[in-house]
Every structure is written in C-alpha cells, then in structure tokens.
Enzyme design. Structure first.
Site, PDB file in Angstrom:
ATOM      1  CG  ASP A 249      34.036  19.009  63.399  1.00 46.29           C
ATOM      2  OD1 ASP A 249      33.457  19.508  62.404  1.00 46.29           O
ATOM      3  OD2 ASP A 249      35.165  18.499  63.325  1.00 46.29           O
TER       4      ASP A 249
ATOM      5  NE  ARG B 187      34.756  18.635  59.905  1.00 42.26           N
ATOM      6  CZ  ARG B 187      35.881  17.944  59.915  1.00 42.26           C
ATOM      7  NH1 ARG B 187      36.484  17.652  58.769  1.00 42.26           N
ATOM      8  NH2 ARG B 187      36.426  17.543  61.053  1.00 42.26           N
TER       9      ARG B 187
ATOM     10  CB  CYS C  29      32.235  16.839  68.317  1.00 41.57           C
ATOM     11  SG  CYS C  29      33.865  17.615  68.277  1.00 41.57           S
TER      12      CYS C  29
ATOM     13  CG  HIS D 291      32.631  14.159  64.460  1.00 39.76           C
ATOM     14  ND1 HIS D 291      33.566  14.666  63.582  1.00 39.76           N
ATOM     15  CD2 HIS D 291      32.895  14.749  65.648  1.00 39.76           C
ATOM     16  CE1 HIS D 291      34.337  15.536  64.212  1.00 39.76           C
ATOM     17  NE2 HIS D 291      33.947  15.605  65.471  1.00 39.76           N
TER      18      HIS D 291
ATOM     19  CB  CYS E 132      36.677  13.561  66.244  1.00 43.87           C
ATOM     20  SG  CYS E 132      36.420  14.599  67.701  1.00 43.87           S
TER      21      CYS E 132
HETATM   22 ZN   LIG Z   1      35.075  16.307  66.988  1.00 37.87          ZN
END
Ligand SMILES: [Zn+2]
Length: 216
Positions: free
Chosen positions: A42, A44, A40, A101, A104
């Site tokens: 993302d 993090r 992803c 993850h 999400c």
């Molecule tokens: Zn995600």
C-alpha cells in the site's frame, strides 16, 4: 512519469549532496540493515518514512497484506520467502517486523473477495490469510472486523515465520527477534504487538526516564 523524474531531480539537488558520502560508504562496505520489515505494498504505508530510516538501514519486503507464506521449498517462485532467506541467512538481520495497517485493501479482499477484474493472483494469494480471517470473525467480542482481521493477519505472518527452520533456530538461539505492528494511516500511529498478544500504541514522544529520588 514526469512527476517521478521531477522527484528524482529534487533528490539529486536536495538529498544527494548530504547523502553522497553515506551511499559511497554503503557501496564500498555493503549493506548491513538493522531490521527486515515485511509490510504491505500500500502506497500510504512507507516503512522508511514511518521509521525515519536512511539508506542501508531497513531491508524491506512489501506485498499485498504483509503476508508471509509458510516454508515451502518446492521450487515455485516465492518472492517473499527469497527475500526473507536473504535477510536472515546472508545479511543476518537481528530483528524482523511484520507491519500491517489500517484500511488494508488486501484484508478487505479477504473479507469481501478479490476485486472484480483482479482475481488471477490476488484471490489465491490472500487465501494464505484465510485462517486469520476465520479466527477474527469467530471472536465473540469483535467490534471492527476489518481491524481485527488486519491484526490476525499480522499474527498469522509471525506464526508462518516460525515454519522457516533457519528463522526458528536463530530465534531459539537468541540471534533473532520477531515483532508485529499495525499502522493507523489516519492517525499516523503505530501499535506494537505485546507479549500478552494485544496491540498497544507506541507513544509518539519518548517517555521520560524516571529519575531516582536521592535522599538528602
Ligand atoms: Zn494493505
């Protein structure tokens, strides 16, 4: 931007001297990554950090909710499929890992709808995973719809990988392996999809090798 540039200066000061030779070798010989990681976008969830990988080790594709679309050579702008094709057909990576993850936002959009004001692309993109959501919500034993949907989305991306003929043929020939994983941001723990279809936490410490007991 100032923080990015001060980070760059730290890189030049601290990391570059120790990495210089490695980058020069990579520039001379080209990249030969040991895996393609589809994860992803993302902020993090950084595959390089999670797998403690250096430059040249991982070929990474990141998008919203780590989705792989089905094979569709229709001339449209398939960014993820283009990266997949390069990694598999040109770089010949031996492993592909789809990593989802916890928490999400893409999967949240799948459950609750795209955020207001950001529906031009997120809504149609995330619809790729609608069958995963439907499968997750149909499970009678569902405890955590978000987690269940994240896991189903990983399974869906793995299934879609098989629709690419050059992925399926390399898999059948034993030249390629596919893996699924889920990263728990709060706990910092990775779970791997096993052959029984479940996710099992990877021990953070290498399990001890069993030593054979030698008879006296
Ligand atoms: Zn995600």
């Amino acid at each position: 931007m100032d923080r990015l540039l001060s980070g760059y200066r730290r890189f030049r000061r601290n990391r570059w001297p120790e990495r210089r030779r490695q980058f020069e070798t990579l520039a001379d010989t080209g990249q030969r990554p040991r895996a393609l990681v589809i994860s992803c976008a993302d902020s993090r969830v950084d595959p390089g950090m999670i797998f403690d990988a250096g430059p040249g080790e991982l070929f990474v594709v990141r998008n919203v909710a780590n989705l792989v679309p089905p094979f569709a050579p229709d001339g449209a702008w398939h960014g993820t499929s283009a990266a997949l094709e390069y990694a598999v057909r040109i770089l010949e990576v031996p492993d592909i890992l789809v990593m989802g993850h916890a928490m999400c936002g893409g999967v949240r959009a799948l459950l609750d709808g795209a955020p207001a004001g950001a529906s031009d692309f997120i809504a149609p993109w995330i619809q790729l995973a609608a069958p995963a959501r439907d499968r997750a919500l149909a499970r009678p034993d569902i405890l955590d719809p978000q987690l269940c949907c994240e896991q189903e989305t990983i399974r869906l991306s793995l299934a879609n990988l098989l629709t690419f003929p050059w992925v399926a043929s390399r898999l059948a020939a034993g030249m390629l392996r596919l893996y699924g994983a889920h990263f728990d941001i709060r706990a910092g723990e990775l779970s791997l999809l096993n052959e029984q279809g479940g996710f099992v936490t990877v021990p953070g410490v290498q399990p001890r090798q069993k030593t054979k007991h030698r008879p006296p």
